[in-house]
Design an enzyme around this catalytic site. Structure first.
Site: not given
Length: 555
Positions: A158, A212-216
């Site tokens: 993603e 909301g749950a993660s960062t990339q």
């Protein structure tokens, strides 16, 4: 369906992506002119560009649609995902894509966060049901293996699609002067076998995404870092309209639990733990007629805002805003877990390996929460200015909640109430991730060069989305090469079963059943042969006796 009188749809290809997220599924239709049509009569010098990706609708109005809830909600009834979820989306796509192009139009269903949280067998059941519906109920183009089109993608993939989308829209590829010479098909095939290319691209942007749950994070390391960490990089291959190849070595990783919602959840747990470690424990809170309510000061909420956490068992904990941005920064810093052991140097935070970032080369673009937190309330989207952001955040956090709500109603803004509640916390978390996590300098000199960081939502009327990156790859990969056929990449582990689906359980059952039947047949045949052998021996002895008697009589 597009107007038959319009020439816009002539010589045009289409591509469909369903972004199956946690809260809902959004179908998006993109388009691009046929490559041969664009190249006809053009000077090759004018064709060293990527295909122009446009929206699937001529007027940019009817090109996407969202349905709720997400496909992960069909975990207990996967057979209904087609008729009750996908049908509305695909019917919409059939209204956008001309009927004569449907069978030539690829369709992809790519699931993200919500599906990743499900057990594998539930993922498999939903994906197979989606495969069945899309393959057998519709005429869109799909390859023989459905799992190439319907799949759960990783956070890394993603992020990689997002990196492609950002650089496509920002011109990071157009200005590239890296080493992407015209090569014949044999040389191209050999390029897949190279562990590392010494190409250095100075114009691509780094990509940051926070949900909301993660960062990339995704970026091209400088030459030295690329050599050191060659095994950690992902190769991205793109082809321009003149048939030339561009190759990029990109690092991409995901920080799970570091999105805004998960960070807030961990923050509340820390605040409660700190409180209980210094206060007397409430005895038997479950047995109380009225559940006791514990009040805890929270500098990450505007003054006098009260939020009660009902997700935890009794007693109830209510966080009361004290509105101190500087203190909020200090409290949220520990959530980065910078002290976690780094087993593969270097690391950014939480022990996650990341090559060193060279800010003389890498400029970053942030989307999603980076944009919303900067723009929606502070109106500071775009080029990052830490001093202005800090001033706005400090003023907001130290405001009384009643005044914030009053101003909100007077302004008629579309910002929702939960965002107003969480703005102070999110602002502090954004600052910590950017500057203490990723390491972007707070002050910089940007004269004559792009800023080190900027947040973006829309570029040239095109929303920045990872789905666009997927379509750039799709359109680029179909460009005919100047010399020979396009080489096939080395085989990767296939994440689908022998029937082209994701339902491994079905295949295991078929395999075990087949083996069981084979064993039963083998056992039966062995038993039959044994009985036959015993019976045959008895009859043989009788025949030998009778034959002996006959010989005796003859003699």
């Amino acid at each position: 369906m597009p107007s038959i009188t319009s020439t816009w749809s002539f010589n045009r290809n289409y591509g469909v992506v369903i972004d199956a997220g946690s809260s809902g599924s959004r179908i998006q239709i993109y388009s691009w002119k046929e490559h041969d049509y664009v190249r006809k009569g053009k000077d090759p010098k004018d064709l060293h560009i990527l295909p122009t990706i446009e929206l699937g609708d001529e007027f940019g109005i009817k090109w996407q649609k969202k349905v709720e809830p997400g496909i992960s909600s069909f975990a207990l009834n996967p057979s209904e995902v087609g008729e009750k979820h996908l049908k509305e989306l695909i019917d919409f796509a059939l209204e956008v894509v001309p009927s004569y192009e449907v069978s030539n139009t690829p369709i992809y269903l790519l699931a993200t966060a919500g599906m990743r949280l499900l057990p594998l067998h539930q993922q498999a059941a939903i994906l197979q049901s989606a495969c069945d519906y899309i393959m057998f109920q519709n005429r869109f183009k799909m390859m023989e293996k459905c799992s190439d089109h319907v799949q759960v993608i990783s956070g890394e993939k993603e992020g990689l699609y997002g990196w492609i989308a950002v650089n496509y829209l920002m011109g990071g590829f157009e200005k590239d002067e890296g080493d992407h010479k015209v090569t014949d098909s044999q040389q191209l095939q050999q390029s897949y076998d190279n562990d590392f290319s010494s190409t250095k691209h100075m114009t691509t942007f780094g990509f940051l995404d926070m949900g909301g749950a993660s960062t990339q994070i995704a970026f091209e390391p400088n030459l030295d870092e690329s050599k050191k960490h060659a095994n950690d990089l992902t190769t991205v291959l793109l082809w321009t309209l003149d048939g030339q190849q561009m190759e990029y070595k990109v690092f991409v990783t995901t920080f799970l639990g570091y999105g805004t919602n998960e960070a807030r959840r961990r923050y509340i747990e820390d605040r409660i733990q700190n409180y209980t470690s210094t206060h007397e424990k409430i005895a038997n809170p479950d047995s109380s007629l009225e559940q006791p309510n514990v009040l805890i000061n929270d500098p990450c909420l505007p003054i006098d805002l009260l939020l009660t956490d009902t997700a935890l068992p009794p007693p109830l904990y209510t966080l009361q805003g004290t509105g101190n941005f500087e203190q909020c920064l200090n409290y949220t810093y520990s959530l980065l877990n910078k002290s976690v052991t780094c087993f593969d140097e270097p690391c950014l935070f939480n022990g996650v390996h990341t090559p060193s970032i060279d800010f003389t080369v890498n400029n970053f673009i942030g989307i999603s929460e980076y944009w919303y937190t900067s723009h929606d309330i502070f109106d500071l989207g775009g080029k990052w200015d830490y001093e202005k952001f800090e001033t706005k955040a400090s003023d907001y956090c130290s405001s009384k909640w009643d005044n914030i709500v009053s101003n909100y109603h007077k302004s008629g803004t579309l910002t929702n109430l939960p965002r107003l509640e969480m703005q102070c916390f999110k602002a502090a978390w954004l600052v910590n991730v950017l500057h203490n996590g990723i390491g972007i300098p707070k002050s910089e000199s940007t004269i004559g060069k792009p800023p080190l960081f900027q947040s973006i939502d829309v570029i040239d009327n095109m929303q920045v989305s990872w789905t666009l990156g997927k379509m750039v790859l799709e359109a680029s990969s179909t460009i005919p090469l100047i010399f020979g056929a396009r080489p096939k990449p080395p085989p990767n582990p296939q994440h689908h079963g022998i029937f082209g689906y994701y339902n491994f359980m079905v295949e295991w059952i078929i395999g075990i059943s087949s083996l069981t039947v084979l064993l039963i047949i083998t056992w039966y045949m062995c038993c039959k042969l044994e009985i036959g052998r015993l019976g045959f021996g008895f009859r043989s002895r009788k025949r030998r006796v009778r034959f002996g008697e006959l010989l005796y009589k003859l003699t």
